[in-house]
Scaffold this active site. Structure first.
Site, PDB file in Angstrom:
ATOM      1  N   GLN A 176       0.837  -1.198   0.000  1.00 11.72           N
ATOM      2  CA  GLN A 176       0.000   0.000   0.000  1.00 11.72           C
ATOM      3  C   GLN A 176       0.877   1.256   0.000  1.00 11.72           C
ATOM      4  O   GLN A 176       1.535   1.537   1.004  1.00 11.72           O
ATOM      5  CB  GLN A 176      -0.887  -0.009   1.259  1.00 11.72           C
ATOM      6  CG  GLN A 176      -1.773   1.202   1.438  1.00 11.72           C
ATOM      7  CD  GLN A 176      -2.499   1.170   2.777  1.00 11.72           C
ATOM      8  OE1 GLN A 176      -2.037   0.515   3.719  1.00 11.72           O
ATOM      9  NE2 GLN A 176      -3.604   1.863   2.878  1.00 11.72           N
ATOM     10  N   GLU A 226      -9.878  -1.311   5.681  1.00 11.72           N
ATOM     11  CA  GLU A 226      -8.639  -1.548   6.430  1.00 11.72           C
ATOM     12  C   GLU A 226      -8.901  -1.448   7.927  1.00 11.72           C
ATOM     13  O   GLU A 226      -8.485  -2.288   8.695  1.00 11.72           O
ATOM     14  CB  GLU A 226      -7.563  -0.533   6.022  1.00 11.72           C
ATOM     15  CG  GLU A 226      -6.270  -0.698   6.810  1.00 11.72           C
ATOM     16  CD  GLU A 226      -5.173   0.317   6.451  1.00 11.72           C
ATOM     17  OE1 GLU A 226      -5.452   1.235   5.670  1.00 11.72           O
ATOM     18  OE2 GLU A 226      -4.066   0.171   6.977  1.00 11.72           O
TER      19      GLU A 226
HETATM   20  C1  LIG Z   1       3.668  -0.435  11.548  1.00 13.07           C
HETATM   21  C2  LIG Z   1       3.141   0.533  10.522  1.00 13.07           C
HETATM   22  C3  LIG Z   1       2.737   0.051   9.283  1.00 13.07           C
HETATM   23  C4  LIG Z   1       2.301   0.955   8.308  1.00 13.07           C
HETATM   24  N1  LIG Z   1       2.016   0.472   7.045  1.00 13.07           N
HETATM   25  C5  LIG Z   1       1.684   1.342   6.071  1.00 13.07           C
HETATM   26  C6  LIG Z   1       1.531   0.893   4.717  1.00 13.07           C
HETATM   27  O1  LIG Z   1       1.684  -0.298   4.405  1.00 13.07           O
HETATM   28  N2  LIG Z   1       1.232   1.813   3.772  1.00 13.07           N
HETATM   29  C7  LIG Z   1       1.049   3.127   4.047  1.00 13.07           C
HETATM   30  O2  LIG Z   1       0.742   3.895   3.146  1.00 13.07           O
HETATM   31  N3  LIG Z   1       1.206   3.600   5.331  1.00 13.07           N
HETATM   32  C8  LIG Z   1       1.527   2.738   6.331  1.00 13.07           C
HETATM   33  N4  LIG Z   1       1.723   3.203   7.619  1.00 13.07           N
HETATM   34  C9  LIG Z   1       1.637   4.635   7.865  1.00 13.07           C
HETATM   35  C10 LIG Z   1       0.475   5.057   8.749  1.00 13.07           C
HETATM   36  O3  LIG Z   1      -0.720   5.077   8.020  1.00 13.07           O
HETATM   37  C11 LIG Z   1       0.832   6.439   9.310  1.00 13.07           C
HETATM   38  O4  LIG Z   1       1.948   6.262  10.178  1.00 13.07           O
HETATM   39  C12 LIG Z   1      -0.301   7.066  10.088  1.00 13.07           C
HETATM   40  O5  LIG Z   1      -1.350   7.433   9.233  1.00 13.07           O
HETATM   41  C13 LIG Z   1       0.164   8.304  10.882  1.00 13.07           C
HETATM   42  O6  LIG Z   1       0.851   9.185  10.052  1.00 13.07           O
HETATM   43  P1  LIG Z   1       2.300   9.752  10.428  1.00 13.07           P
HETATM   44  O7  LIG Z   1       3.157   8.606  10.831  1.00 13.07           O
HETATM   45  O8  LIG Z   1       2.749  10.599   9.297  1.00 13.07           O
HETATM   46  O9  LIG Z   1       2.081  10.633  11.728  1.00 13.07           O
HETATM   47  P2  LIG Z   1       1.495  12.122  11.778  1.00 13.07           P
HETATM   48  O10 LIG Z   1       0.311  12.224  10.884  1.00 13.07           O
HETATM   49  O11 LIG Z   1       2.616  13.075  11.579  1.00 13.07           O
HETATM   50  O12 LIG Z   1       0.992  12.194  13.281  1.00 13.07           O
HETATM   51  C14 LIG Z   1       1.865  12.448  14.389  1.00 13.07           C
HETATM   52  C15 LIG Z   1       1.025  12.530  15.653  1.00 13.07           C
HETATM   53  O13 LIG Z   1       0.100  13.626  15.559  1.00 13.07           O
HETATM   54  C16 LIG Z   1      -1.240  13.180  15.755  1.00 13.07           C
HETATM   55  N5  LIG Z   1      -2.151  13.903  14.862  1.00 13.07           N
HETATM   56  C17 LIG Z   1      -1.967  14.145  13.544  1.00 13.07           C
HETATM   57  N6  LIG Z   1      -3.026  14.824  13.029  1.00 13.07           N
HETATM   58  C18 LIG Z   1      -3.900  14.989  14.056  1.00 13.07           C
HETATM   59  C19 LIG Z   1      -5.204  15.585  14.162  1.00 13.07           C
HETATM   60  N7  LIG Z   1      -5.805  16.133  13.092  1.00 13.07           N
HETATM   61  N8  LIG Z   1      -5.820  15.552  15.361  1.00 13.07           N
HETATM   62  C20 LIG Z   1      -5.214  14.997  16.449  1.00 13.07           C
HETATM   63  N9  LIG Z   1      -3.989  14.407  16.404  1.00 13.07           N
HETATM   64  C21 LIG Z   1      -3.354  14.397  15.228  1.00 13.07           C
HETATM   65  C22 LIG Z   1      -1.213  11.686  15.393  1.00 13.07           C
HETATM   66  O14 LIG Z   1      -2.234  10.973  16.044  1.00 13.07           O
HETATM   67  C23 LIG Z   1       0.167  11.279  15.898  1.00 13.07           C
HETATM   68  O15 LIG Z   1       0.122  11.028  17.269  1.00 13.07           O
HETATM   69  C24 LIG Z   1       2.166   2.332   8.609  1.00 13.07           C
HETATM   70  C25 LIG Z   1       2.533   2.792   9.875  1.00 13.07           C
HETATM   71  C26 LIG Z   1       3.021   1.918  10.824  1.00 13.07           C
HETATM   72  C27 LIG Z   1       3.429   2.465  12.166  1.00 13.07           C
END
Ligand SMILES: Cc1cc2nc3c(=O)[nH]c(=O)nc-3n(C[C@H](O)[C@H](O)[C@H](O)COP(=O)(O)OP(=O)(O)OC[C@H]3O[C@@H](n4cnc5c(N)ncnc54)[C@H](O)[C@@H]3O)c2cc1C
Length: 387
Positions: free
Chosen positions: A131, A249
């Protein structure tokens, strides 16, 4: 002996179905695979493919798909029981990317050529999908994604970077969100492309997780040529398809079967080692929370089966299901004490795999949309209902 809250709700046909699934898992799943899963290890590529092919041979490769596309045609209760038994039986989790995510997108929005080519390959486990949604700077705020696809003749040329791409090292295909235009709304210029992972210009870099496993990757795309026929649906409507996909998902992440098995492991350890009143109360609380997740999942599935909209239901299940998973591994560590700090072969006497699973599980409240994001979605749905 603890009562099985689900069993009490089932009719005799459903009980017979559940027994059939349980028997199939017992007779088909290799002991070494079961043991690996019990120890909290990620299933190997071969273990997953072997299991997926066994399910295909039995006609159970796609429990949620319509029969017309090779699915089982099971009602929601049977789908739930199947997933529950797979978790209880420590079957490897079939990667959701093919059957749960891109498969339903393709039979709902894809072209006839895409359906004819990709759907049978997903069923037969001939493709491993990954993905490609998240990017540095575009996780929760997915519409901020910057990977660009420019239409040049009969192909798109893709440039950009994806991150956190689970098991991309095993994948031969990726479904990716790319920017094909910049519109007034950021969501409008996004499209979904199906990309062959062996295309020139794709480079993978591993990200090693805190549990020591290689599950995650960065994927760099430089002038990657993708045939225009690999566009899903209409150009610019990728956001709608992604929302459809993400709801599937989220509802797949509850893992109640696995959690029940962990609870049994926890109780067995407490039986051997004893526990204070505080720990016993915490175990009772997590049991109640798990039962609530199971019953809520069953209730939502039944509602979906009747064609009803479950609102923020998928978010509620994702939020609570993953909190229960985390609490269970926390309690396992508490029972085991310092022994649960040991990794790999050094962990013994009931502590096997606990350190790894505890650490990997920290991610469950992040992937598939973080808990904060789910709470926001639930709150908005509740406010809309109250309005
Ligand atoms: C083990 C693992 C597997 C994954 N696999 C995939 C994959 O196969 N494909 C893929 O595309 N992605 C994948 N992901 C990515 C995952 O979807 C993102 O990590 C997730 O959506 C969070 O985005 P970010 O890491 O950029 O954190 P950020 O969006 O930068 O968030 C950082 C912090 O801020 C908080 N935050 C952000 N926005 C808000 C808001 N509006 N209100 C309140 N709090 C907020 C979040 O909750 C978090 O605590 C994976 C992640 C992990 C950890």
């Amino acid at each position: 002996m603890h009562a099985d809250p689900i069993d009490a709700l089932l009719g005799s046909d459903e009980r017979a179905f559940r027994a059939e699934v349980r028997g199939f898992i017992r007779d088909t799943l290799p002991e070494s695979t079961r043991r690996n899963a019990d120890l909290g290890r990620h299933a190997t590529r071969d273990e997953v493919l072997h299991w997926q092919r066994a399910l295909y041979a039995r006609g159970w490769a796609a429990p949620t798909w319509p029969e017309a596309y090779g699915g089982t045609g099971w009602d929601p209760v049977r789908q739930f029981l199947f997933t529950l038994e797979c978790g209880l039986g420590s079957a490897p989790k079939v990667p959701a990317f093919g059957t749960k995510m891109i498969g339903p997108v393709l039979y709902t929005f894809g072209s006839e050529a895409q359906k004819a080519f990709y759907l049978p390959r997903i069923l037969r486990a001939e493709d491993w999908w990954c993905q490609g949604f998240s990017e540095p700077g575009a996780g929760s705020d997915l519409a901020a994604l910057k990977t660009r696809a420019e239409r040049v003749g009969d192909r798109y040329v893709v440039n950009g970077q994806k991150i956190w791409t689970t098991k991309a090292q095993h994948a031969n295909r990726m479904f990716a969100l790319v920017r094909t235009a910049t519109g007034a709304r950021r969501q409008d210029g996004i499209s979904m492309l199906l990309i062959d992972m062996d295309s020139p210009g794709i480079e993978l870099r591993p990200i090693i997780g805190i549990d020591g496993s290689h599950s995650l990757n960065e994927v760099f795309l430089t002038d990657v040529a993708v045939p225009a026929g690999n566009l899903v649906g209409d150009e610019g409507r990728g956001w709608d398809y992604a929302r459809f996909l993400l709801a599937n998902e989220r509802s797949d992440i509850t893992g109640v079967g696995r959690s029940r098995r962990q609870l049994a492991r926890l109780r067995a350890l407490v039986g051997q080692r004893g526990a204070g009143a505080g720990l016993l109360a915490a175990i009772a609380e997590v049991d109640i929370a798990l039962t609530a997740v199971e019953l809520t999942e069953l209730r939502y599935l039944a509602a979906q089966g009747r064609g009803e909209d479950i609102g923020a239901g998928a978010s509620i299940l994702k939020l609570r299901g993953t909190e229960v998973q985390q609490e269970l591994t926390r309690l396992l560590r508490e029972v085991l004490g310092a022994e649960a700090l040991r990794f790999g072969a050094a962990a013994q006497g009931g502590a096997e795999g606990i350190a790894e699973e505890y650490l990997y599980n920290r991610a469950s409240t992040i992937y598939g949309g973080s808990s904060e994001i789910q709470r926001g979605l639930i709150a908005r749905a509740a406010m809309a209902e109250g309005a």
